[in-house]
Design a protein around this motif. Structure first.
Motif, mmCIF file in Angstrom:
data_model
loop_
_atom_site.group_PDB
_atom_site.id
_atom_site.type_symbol
_atom_site.label_atom_id
_atom_site.label_comp_id
_atom_site.label_asym_id
_atom_site.label_seq_id
_atom_site.Cartn_x
_atom_site.Cartn_y
_atom_site.Cartn_z
ATOM 1 N N ILE A 56 44.656 -4.441 9.423
ATOM 2 C CA ILE A 56 44.427 -3.044 9.040
ATOM 3 C C ILE A 56 43.392 -2.407 9.971
ATOM 4 O O ILE A 56 43.563 -1.283 10.447
ATOM 5 C CB ILE A 56 43.972 -2.952 7.562
ATOM 6 N N VAL A 57 42.329 -3.133 10.255
ATOM 7 C CA VAL A 57 41.287 -2.595 11.136
ATOM 8 C C VAL A 57 41.876 -2.300 12.519
ATOM 9 O O VAL A 57 41.666 -1.215 13.079
ATOM 10 C CB VAL A 57 40.086 -3.558 11.228
ATOM 11 N N HIS A 58 42.626 -3.251 13.067
ATOM 12 C CA HIS A 58 43.260 -3.022 14.377
ATOM 13 C C HIS A 58 44.153 -1.783 14.340
ATOM 14 O O HIS A 58 44.092 -0.933 15.232
ATOM 15 C CB HIS A 58 44.122 -4.226 14.775
ATOM 16 N N GLU A 59 45.004 -1.698 13.341
ATOM 17 C CA GLU A 59 45.955 -0.580 13.292
ATOM 18 C C GLU A 59 45.237 0.762 13.236
ATOM 19 O O GLU A 59 45.608 1.708 13.941
ATOM 20 C CB GLU A 59 46.900 -0.731 12.088
ATOM 21 N N GLU A 60 44.202 0.848 12.409
ATOM 22 C CA GLU A 60 43.523 2.140 12.261
ATOM 23 C C GLU A 60 42.677 2.470 13.492
ATOM 24 O O GLU A 60 42.532 3.636 13.842
ATOM 25 C CB GLU A 60 42.698 2.171 10.975
ATOM 26 N N GLN A 61 42.106 1.465 14.136
ATOM 27 C CA GLN A 61 41.358 1.746 15.363
ATOM 28 C C GLN A 61 42.298 2.231 16.459
ATOM 29 O O GLN A 61 41.995 3.180 17.185
ATOM 30 C CB GLN A 61 40.581 0.500 15.826
ATOM 31 N N GLN A 62 43.432 1.594 16.577
ATOM 32 C CA GLN A 62 44.359 1.983 17.636
ATOM 33 C C GLN A 62 44.991 3.340 17.343
ATOM 34 O O GLN A 62 45.265 4.114 18.255
ATOM 35 C CB GLN A 62 45.379 0.873 17.889
ATOM 36 N N ARG A 63 45.194 3.620 16.050
ATOM 37 C CA ARG A 63 45.696 4.942 15.684
ATOM 38 C C ARG A 63 44.711 6.030 16.137
ATOM 39 O O ARG A 63 45.117 7.127 16.524
ATOM 40 C CB ARG A 63 45.877 5.011 14.161
ATOM 41 N N TYR A 185 39.244 1.797 4.920
ATOM 42 C CA TYR A 185 38.824 1.341 3.594
ATOM 43 C C TYR A 185 39.829 1.760 2.527
ATOM 44 O O TYR A 185 40.129 0.994 1.611
ATOM 45 C CB TYR A 185 37.429 1.885 3.263
ATOM 46 N N GLU A 186 40.346 2.966 2.683
ATOM 47 C CA GLU A 186 41.304 3.438 1.680
ATOM 48 C C GLU A 186 42.549 2.559 1.654
ATOM 49 O O GLU A 186 43.062 2.234 0.588
ATOM 50 C CB GLU A 186 41.658 4.903 1.978
ATOM 51 N N ARG A 187 43.025 2.163 2.829
ATOM 52 C CA ARG A 187 44.204 1.274 2.882
ATOM 53 C C ARG A 187 43.915 -0.060 2.222
ATOM 54 O O ARG A 187 44.826 -0.751 1.755
ATOM 55 C CB ARG A 187 44.621 1.027 4.341
ATOM 56 N N MET A 188 42.655 -0.469 2.234
ATOM 57 C CA MET A 188 42.285 -1.738 1.615
ATOM 58 C C MET A 188 42.097 -1.591 0.109
ATOM 59 O O MET A 188 41.803 -2.570 -0.582
ATOM 60 C CB MET A 188 40.988 -2.254 2.238
ATOM 61 N N GLY A 189 42.230 -0.357 -0.389
ATOM 62 C CA GLY A 189 42.059 -0.149 -1.822
ATOM 63 C C GLY A 189 40.603 0.028 -2.222
ATOM 64 O O GLY A 189 40.259 -0.130 -3.395
ATOM 65 N N LEU A 190 39.759 0.342 -1.262
ATOM 66 C CA LEU A 190 38.331 0.498 -1.534
ATOM 67 C C LEU A 190 37.919 1.963 -1.466
ATOM 68 O O LEU A 190 38.431 2.715 -0.641
ATOM 69 C CB LEU A 190 37.509 -0.248 -0.478
ATOM 70 N N GLY A 343 47.094 -3.620 -0.788
ATOM 71 C CA GLY A 343 46.956 -3.539 0.663
ATOM 72 C C GLY A 343 46.388 -4.783 1.319
ATOM 73 O O GLY A 343 46.525 -4.966 2.524
ATOM 74 N N VAL A 344 45.737 -5.641 0.540
ATOM 75 C CA VAL A 344 45.054 -6.786 1.147
ATOM 76 C C VAL A 344 45.403 -8.113 0.489
ATOM 77 O O VAL A 344 44.855 -9.153 0.868
ATOM 78 C CB VAL A 344 43.515 -6.609 1.076
ATOM 79 N N THR A 345 46.288 -8.079 -0.491
ATOM 80 C CA THR A 345 46.568 -9.315 -1.227
ATOM 81 C C THR A 345 47.118 -10.404 -0.300
ATOM 82 O O THR A 345 47.937 -10.123 0.581
ATOM 83 C CB THR A 345 47.542 -9.039 -2.391
ATOM 84 N N PRO A 346 46.687 -11.641 -0.487
ATOM 85 C CA PRO A 346 47.169 -12.707 0.402
ATOM 86 C C PRO A 346 48.668 -12.972 0.236
ATOM 87 O O PRO A 346 49.354 -13.249 1.222
ATOM 88 C CB PRO A 346 46.345 -13.921 -0.016
ATOM 89 N N PHE A 347 49.149 -12.933 -0.979
ATOM 90 C CA PHE A 347 50.590 -13.004 -1.239
ATOM 91 C C PHE A 347 50.954 -11.754 -2.045
ATOM 92 O O PHE A 347 50.187 -11.311 -2.892
ATOM 93 C CB PHE A 347 50.952 -14.258 -2.035
ATOM 94 N N HIS A 348 52.153 -11.237 -1.786
ATOM 95 C CA HIS A 348 52.520 -9.988 -2.451
ATOM 96 C C HIS A 348 52.852 -10.176 -3.921
ATOM 97 O O HIS A 348 52.637 -9.292 -4.735
ATOM 98 C CB HIS A 348 53.705 -9.344 -1.715
ATOM 99 N N VAL A 349 53.398 -11.347 -4.237
ATOM 100 C CA VAL A 349 53.837 -11.578 -5.618
ATOM 101 C C VAL A 349 53.803 -13.078 -5.899
ATOM 102 O O VAL A 349 54.079 -13.894 -5.021
ATOM 103 C CB VAL A 349 55.252 -10.972 -5.824
#
Lengths: 445, 445
Positions: A56-63, A185-190, A343-349
């Motif tokens: 997430i950090v990489h994606e938002e920095q590159q965006r 942070y928002e994408r991480m649910g924070l 947005g950050v869960t290790p497994f989705h389900v």
């Protein structure tokens, strides 16, 4: 992933050494193992969350137009002598000598190195603006490491550095970082609130910290409740548009929000009483404009349009990636364990088989597992031969946001049970519908 | 990516300090910058290649059922005293003392730590087999670091460790690693030949090195030319099927291939003369079965089916991720620069605008760029106001496998030029066809 093939060493007992909840849950959920004081191995589940945050950090920095590179962990002492920080840094800097008696250090931050990289290659204002960042392990030899990854010694940080010709350009870079951090942070649910920070020994008045509200936070915070309701949401952002980016910064920094370091009682008292809040916060990032503090002593100059050599305007901007996991858990848990935001869960389900060995239940679980994998999702199927109670307790502890429970009785009626970890609400529905529901939840994440 | 917004500091001159070609090209192409002897910063282009390699290694390890985690760079000396290696390791180990006078070291490898993790949690044979791996920065304080990233001091390595109940299980893990490594190298466009290696001080006769043929290799190699023709290709592999995996290992290790350390002249002479080859090779990986060498002294035992405590059977398996980039360049270049295989190229395609500022050419380039991005591909558009010769030289140096050249003259006829970096062959075709061609090339990579 089938749990029987995974490595998830959950602990039943509360580890004595952990003083705060996130540390306890990370140890109990088999996310980390302490290797030395303040130094952790990231076990598979913890590593998975760490990787999601990094992505997430990489994606938002590159965006935002920032360019990734990777600087080494070890640095030469000479570089730090140039800026004058080698002697100033104190015992938090881990120093060592290599076999050829050269003085080295484990980088606690990278202002000197990135300034050296810049001055080695860039000559002209035409190559600006430029923002370089990396996500790399750092070391700060804390006197009393504690609270698990929240105050570790070896920690993962994203640190980015902008190089600009003018103060105005550098302030746009500052604003760009603020907005990209808000989105991160928002994408991480924070909800991380930018608060004017104390500039400390660096000088200059442009610095904000980002704080996540949590009772265990290290800082006392004073804020207008309105600030917690601000969201970027789905709005498209053109990071090249200075006015647009500045307006977002304005929006998020207008409601009063300060830490005890910069608190102004008079301003705070002017907030309508019902919105006046005092709490605690965990720092998860900081942005800094510091002008020519490093470029001047280190000779990082460019030729401007008039042919004159000028030192570049700089800032540095950090996100505490490993520490964020602690903050996420402090802000998202109940007495059974962690509750990961999607947005950050290790497994989705998670898939729980109530009767392992029952041919129909096994087949239904396998089919669910494989369907999720085919959809590009990451399921964790608890296929161990254990009692349902133990399986539920593990799933609750590790905090997957969604659980599907499969048992012979439900299957007779053509249904499985879908449960939200956050609300605890369960619903019976056919397996295909459960799959569709989960797929829809993650479609926009 | 538009080159005007990227950070690609190419050098025109050959750097004096670089003795071998891959080092020279990495410096000239702006991939790395030396920070100290044997310690490099990975500039954006180099970091991009490194990330691609990491991704391939992760995917192939997980396909083989191996579980990722992440151990810290720093380790406690006490752990290494348990195995007896702290004193034995010698001056290549970088040692340091923290502020509380505890002896630490920068990990050169992780057998001790992973064995400690294992013994802390695993009690029963039912939790086996288990293979854990990580990709992490290591440090070996080489007396004479040289050849750039090929013999650096701080280097990125994938190291994996298998834990099994029996020798047979551990040998299956060994084979699984061999096959997953073959696939890993093949996806990177490399022919890496498994060669029986000298077991050195570790003992046991099960160890293979993987060598890439290159004139600059550190080892002399003797091989049957047939071995270079073996390919895994697209075959599906069931890593749980012992016979299938063993048969692949058999296939790839049957033709004679040895380094000077294990060379057997009699066996070599038995190869038909036309296939008998002597050359040089670069080591890019090694697999090792070592049984109970660490589990016994460190007490890593499990209870077997008879209720008896037995030390686990282990092996360790490494891929030199950062060093691979040097090997890739040694094996893929010409006198103009690097030629990246499609599987690892930092950008999928380069776009050269012959007449920057020409409205039609600019628009065509932008359209190409955006089409590739929309397809999930990573183009590099040279949008600088430079002469065509300089743009071509940069593209050739950084080695993107495909280049599209756009100019006003071609556009009048509705065509652009598509050029293969490897063959130099160019072809004129409409932009849409060029896009489709590139998309097809990368569809299976």
């Amino acid at each position: 992933m089938r749990l029987s093939r995974y490595f998830l060493p959950v602990l039943k007992e509360n580890p004595a050494e952990a003083q705060i909840l996130s540390h306890r849950y990370m140890l109990r959920a088999g996310m980390i193992k302490q290797e030395s004081a303040g130094i952790y191995a990231w076990l598979p589940l913890g590593y998975k969350v760490l990787s999601r945050l990094e992505k997430i950090v990489h994606e938002e920095q590159q965006r935002a137009g920032h360019i990734p590179l990777l600087m080494p962990t070890l640095q030469s002492a000479d570089l730090w002598r140039e800026s004058g920080r080698y002697d100033a840094y104190g015992p938090e800097m881990l120093r060592m000598t290599d076999r050829n008696k050269r003085e080295m250090l484990f980088g606690p931050t990278n202002e000197e190195m990135i300034t050296d990289i810049f001055r080695s290659y860039v000559r002209s204002y035409k190559d600006l603006p430029l923002t370089l960042y990396h996500i790399q392990w750092k070391f700060r030899d804390e006197m009393r490491p504690r609270f698990g990854v929240m105050r570790g010694r070896e920690f993962l940080m994203k640190d980015g550095y902008n190089f600009d010709l003018t103060r105005e350009d550098a302030l746009h870079a500052y604003n760009r970082h603020m907005v990209s951090y808000l989105r991160t942070y928002e994408r991480m649910g924070l909800t991380a609130i930018p608060m004017r920070a104390d500039s400390g020994p660096i000088g200059g008045d442009d610095t904000h910290e980002f704080l996540v509200l949590a009772n265990t936070g290290e800082s006392e915070v004073f804020y207008d409740e309105d600030v917690t309701r601000l969201k970027l949401g789905e709005r498209a952002i053109n990071y090249d548009n200075r006015e647009e980016v500045a307006a977002i910064c304005q929006e998020f920094t207008t409601p009063y929000a300060r830490t005890d370091e910069t608190h102004d009682a008079a301003l705070f008292d002017a907030i309508p009483e019902g919105r006046r809040k005092v709490g605690r916060g965990i720092e998860v990032g900081q942005i800094f404009y510091f002008g020519t503090k490093y470029s001047e002593p280190m000779g990082a100059t460019v030729q401007n349009a008039e042919g004159k050599q000028v030192p570049v305007e700089m800032g540095s901007h950090g996100i505490g990636v490993s520490r964020l996991i602690g903050a996420l858990i402090e802000a998202n848990h109940d007495d059974k364990g962690i509750i990961w935001p999607e947005g950050v869960t290790p497994f989705h389900v998670g898939i729980v088989n109530l009767k392992q060995g029952d041919a129909e239940a096994d087949a239904a679980c396998e089919a669910l597992h494989d369907s999720f994998v085919a959809l590009g999702l990451d399921p964790l199927y608890d296929d161990r031969d254990e009692r349902a109670g133990g399986k539920f307790a593990t799933m609750d502890l590790i905090g997957l946001p969604w659980r599907i429970t499969v048992g012979p009785r439900g299957l007779k009626n053509g249904v499985v049970e879908l449960t939200s970890r956050r609300t605890g609400v369960s619903e019976e529905l056919p397996p295909e519908e459960a799959i569709a529901r989960i797929a829809a939840i993650y479609a926009n994440i």
